[in-house]
Design a protein around this motif. Structure first.
Motif, mmCIF file in Angstrom:
data_model
loop_
_atom_site.group_PDB
_atom_site.id
_atom_site.type_symbol
_atom_site.label_atom_id
_atom_site.label_comp_id
_atom_site.label_asym_id
_atom_site.label_seq_id
_atom_site.Cartn_x
_atom_site.Cartn_y
_atom_site.Cartn_z
ATOM 1 N N UNK A 201 0.007 24.305 -35.432
ATOM 2 C CA UNK A 201 1.336 23.745 -35.691
ATOM 3 C C UNK A 201 1.550 22.677 -34.628
ATOM 4 N N UNK A 202 1.700 21.440 -35.082
ATOM 5 C CA UNK A 202 1.730 20.319 -34.149
ATOM 6 C C UNK A 202 3.063 19.574 -34.204
ATOM 7 N N UNK A 203 3.275 18.776 -33.189
ATOM 8 C CA UNK A 203 4.473 17.965 -33.137
ATOM 9 C C UNK A 203 4.668 17.366 -31.762
ATOM 10 N N UNK A 204 5.920 17.010 -31.467
ATOM 11 C CA UNK A 204 6.293 16.403 -30.189
ATOM 12 C C UNK A 204 7.528 17.126 -29.669
ATOM 13 N N UNK A 205 7.494 17.523 -28.401
ATOM 14 C CA UNK A 205 8.664 18.123 -27.754
ATOM 15 C C UNK A 205 9.290 17.065 -26.856
ATOM 16 N N UNK A 206 10.508 16.694 -27.161
ATOM 17 C CA UNK A 206 11.225 15.695 -26.376
ATOM 18 C C UNK A 206 12.268 16.397 -25.504
ATOM 19 N N UNK A 207 12.092 16.299 -24.200
ATOM 20 C CA UNK A 207 13.025 16.914 -23.264
ATOM 21 C C UNK A 207 14.099 15.916 -22.867
ATOM 22 N N UNK A 208 15.307 16.380 -22.578
ATOM 23 C CA UNK A 208 16.389 15.466 -22.173
ATOM 24 C C UNK A 208 16.118 14.876 -20.794
ATOM 25 N N UNK A 209 16.707 13.741 -20.473
ATOM 26 C CA UNK A 209 16.449 13.074 -19.191
ATOM 27 C C UNK A 209 16.698 13.955 -17.967
ATOM 28 N N UNK A 210 17.684 14.861 -18.050
ATOM 29 C CA UNK A 210 18.015 15.677 -16.887
ATOM 30 C C UNK A 210 17.265 16.984 -16.799
ATOM 31 N N UNK A 211 16.309 17.213 -17.689
ATOM 32 C CA UNK A 211 15.659 18.519 -17.772
ATOM 33 C C UNK A 211 14.912 18.877 -16.483
ATOM 34 N N UNK A 212 14.117 17.980 -15.979
ATOM 35 C CA UNK A 212 13.257 18.308 -14.843
ATOM 36 C C UNK A 212 14.030 18.502 -13.545
ATOM 37 N N UNK A 213 15.212 17.907 -13.466
ATOM 38 C CA UNK A 213 15.974 17.956 -12.218
ATOM 39 C C UNK A 213 16.955 19.125 -12.164
ATOM 40 N N UNK A 214 17.108 19.863 -13.247
ATOM 41 C CA UNK A 214 18.113 20.911 -13.267
ATOM 42 C C UNK A 214 17.582 22.247 -13.721
ATOM 43 N N UNK A 215 18.515 23.183 -13.948
ATOM 44 C CA UNK A 215 18.169 24.519 -14.405
ATOM 45 C C UNK A 215 18.938 24.902 -15.661
ATOM 46 N N UNK A 216 19.649 23.949 -16.227
ATOM 47 C CA UNK A 216 20.459 24.227 -17.410
ATOM 48 C C UNK A 216 19.583 24.545 -18.613
ATOM 49 N N UNK A 217 20.143 25.328 -19.523
ATOM 50 C CA UNK A 217 19.546 25.534 -20.832
ATOM 51 C C UNK A 217 20.160 24.525 -21.814
ATOM 52 N N UNK A 218 19.441 24.233 -22.875
ATOM 53 C CA UNK A 218 19.865 23.177 -23.790
ATOM 54 C C UNK A 218 19.815 23.645 -25.242
ATOM 55 N N UNK A 219 20.742 23.148 -26.053
ATOM 56 C CA UNK A 219 20.591 23.329 -27.503
ATOM 57 C C UNK A 219 19.300 22.646 -27.947
ATOM 58 N N UNK A 220 18.728 23.124 -29.039
ATOM 59 C CA UNK A 220 17.460 22.578 -29.517
ATOM 60 C C UNK A 220 17.580 22.145 -30.968
ATOM 61 N N UNK A 221 17.098 20.941 -31.232
ATOM 62 C CA UNK A 221 17.089 20.387 -32.581
ATOM 63 C C UNK A 221 15.657 20.430 -33.108
ATOM 64 N N UNK A 222 15.468 21.044 -34.263
ATOM 65 C CA UNK A 222 14.172 21.054 -34.926
ATOM 66 C C UNK A 222 14.217 20.039 -36.071
ATOM 67 N N UNK A 223 13.447 18.983 -35.911
ATOM 68 C CA UNK A 223 13.456 17.893 -36.868
ATOM 69 C C UNK A 223 12.066 17.711 -37.465
ATOM 70 N N UNK A 224 12.008 17.462 -38.778
ATOM 71 C CA UNK A 224 10.728 17.142 -39.387
ATOM 72 C C UNK A 224 10.868 15.907 -40.271
ATOM 73 N N UNK A 225 9.738 15.415 -40.732
ATOM 74 C CA UNK A 225 9.673 14.115 -41.388
ATOM 75 C C UNK A 225 9.545 14.263 -42.900
#
Length: 520
Positions: A201-225
């Protein structure tokens, strides 16, 4: 739907075999008829020795067109231009530098046997499609062997051969991913068990700009083509979403761009007797794996679905078949969500209509441009039959929706020659994969879990008439007393729906559900 394109740019925006294809483009007749004379040219295709270290097999396709356009472009088309490119094809085995292959363009061709083509000058090209995915890409795919595009005179009643040589291999397109993204490659246990080999199962995981600098959890969008989409398309979409987050035009969320392309077309994340348990693999394997390894909201209110065209159908299907698992779906111009209008054909009415024509004898149309219908379902089916048995749009539907036949392959919905629909197959489609039927028959159980979670957008001038099944599903939900949002964008087609900021609107609506107080 949505993979067939007017240009390479539009193609990319939509979304273990060997194949050789030769294509010819031109305006032809509606039905293949015997030619008056048995005299006609034969195509002889050879391959450069450096490209054929061992004998090659696949589908050989010849393309031919007398239409104006860039000299370095020649590919099948759709809509008003579908008949402007002549196609002829055959399966070939053992092609080598010392063993060329002959192709008779009157045996399997679109829009007619080549003997119907007017004499004149044509652009001509041969393609050896090595993965049986020519129909999916509407042209040569990565790794295919191609001849140069040559200008040649073609006389349909002349004898002799037209020689073409495969001289090049279509290169692999490099992926250009944004800095905050990662490639997804997950081996599914359930899919691997189904196929008897590792299935990724392949794809791309796009992390938000602030992901690496923080500890917050994020909503997740699953998008397909949509149909025709690939990893290059997902990389392109990732870049656009990343730019919107960087510019603070949409809230920060994690986006998982899911590849739904397969050797059979698009599997659409539906559990299928032909493609395997893709929906189960997504919800019970891939998403739990991701939520263990990324700071995602591991709850329904933080999981969202979206997709366009065939990806829109997938986003709708996953939501209604797993209503408690996701917090909402935002399908755009989804493939038919009510099989009372499957590209204009009612698959639920008995007796069934013919797939190619209505009861009054008028043709069933597939494509419209503006307010004018421009291509019939019959032309689509017969064009795909030449391009190959695998990965075409109609064949893709059968791989997802059909029962398995005695030969181990999906049962055809309709006869490609006559358009007669198989009533048993149509009933199976409706019972197992019609969104409207699923909702109607299971509303007491799933209705409370679905209320307010469906947010569908489609243009009133959708290229594939996909506004029609959307209206039918909307009325079904209203009749059940349910709540759902259906938006019909005035004058918008299948290909311009996102021009008015739809991505931004969808992202903000998702985030408002995940963070109703506006917090992180």
């Amino acid at each position: 739907m949505s993979g067939i394109k007017l240009s390479n740019a539009v193609r990319k925006a939509i979304c273990g075999f060997a194949y050789v294809v030769v294509i010819v483009g031109f305006a032809g007749l509606s039905e293949a008829q015997p030619c008056a004379s048995e005299q006609h040219p034969i195509f002889r295709v050879s391959v450069n020795r450096e490209l054929a270290g061992e004998p090659l097999s696949g589908r050989l396709v010849i393309m031919m067109s007398n239409q104006l356009g860039p000299k370095d472009e020649l590919a099948p088309s759709f809509g008003p231009a579908a008949r402007s490119v002549w196609l002829a094809a055959k399966e070939v085995y053992g092609l080598s530098a010392d063993k060329p292959v002959d192709l008779d363009p009157d045996e399997l061709a679109f829009p007619d046997p080549f003997c119907k083509a007017p004499a004149g000058n044509y652009k001509i090209r041969a393609v050896l499609n090595l993965k049986h995915n020519f129909a999916y890409h509407y042209g040569p795919a990565e790794g295919d062997l191609v001849s140069a595009i040559t200008d040649q005179d073609f006389n349909p009643t002349a004898t002799g051969t037209i020689s073409l040589t495969l001289v090049d291999r279509k290169p692999e397109a490099p992926l250009q991913l944004p800095a905050h993204s990662q490639l997804l490659d997950f081996v599914s246990p359930s899919l691997s068990s189904f196929w008897g080999r590792p299935i990724h199962m392949r794809g791309v995981i796009l992390l938000p700009p602030g992901y690496s600098a923080g500890k917050d959890h994020y909503p997740t969008v699953y998008m397909t083509h949509g149909y025709g989409g690939d990893m290059s398309y997902l990389a392109l979409r990732s870049g656009k979403i990343d730019s919107l987050m960087q510019d603070k035009k949409i809230p920060e969320m994690i986006w998982v761009m899911l590849l739904e392309a397969s050797p059979t077309g698009t599997h659409e994340f539906a559990d299928s007797v032909n493609n395997g348990p893709w929906g189960t693999a997504l919800t019970t394997e891939l998403i739990p794996h991701l939520e263990k390894n990324y700071r995602m909201d591991a709850k329904a209110s933080g999981r969202f679905l979206t997709g366009h065209s065939s990806g829109g159908w997938a986003a709708m299907w996953i939501q209604v078949s797993h209503p408690e698992f996701f917090g909402g779906t935002w399908p755009t111009a989804p493939d038919p969500v009510d099989f009372r209008s499957f590209t204009g054909v009612d698959l639920t009415k008995r007796p069934l209509a013919n797939f190619y024509q209505h009861a009054d004898g008028t043709p069933s149309m597939f494509i419209r441009m503006g307010d004018k219908d421009t291509e019939s379902l019959q032309d689509l089916a017969q064009q795909e039959r030449v391009m190959g048995e695998y990965s075409g749009q109609l064949a893709s539907f059968e791989w997802v929706f059909s029962p398995r036949g005695k030969d181990g392959r999906p049962m055809p919905l309709f006869d490609r020659e006559t358009g007669k629909i198989d009533a048993d197959v149509a009933e199976y489609w409706e019972k197992h994969y019609d969104v409207a039927t699923l909702v109607r028959e299971n509303w007491p159980k799933i209705g409370p879990l679905l209320n307010g979670k469906i947010h569908l957008t489609v243009g009133t001038a959708d290229t594939f008439h996909l506004d029609e099944p959307a209206h039918l599903l909307e009325q079904t939900i209203k009749d059940l007393g349910g709540k759902a949002s259906f938006t019909y964008a005035p004058g918008h087609s299948h290909f311009d729906l996102y021009q008015a900021g739809l991505t931004e609107q969808i992202a903000k609506e998702m985030y408002a559900i995940a963070r109703p107080q506006g917090g992180k």
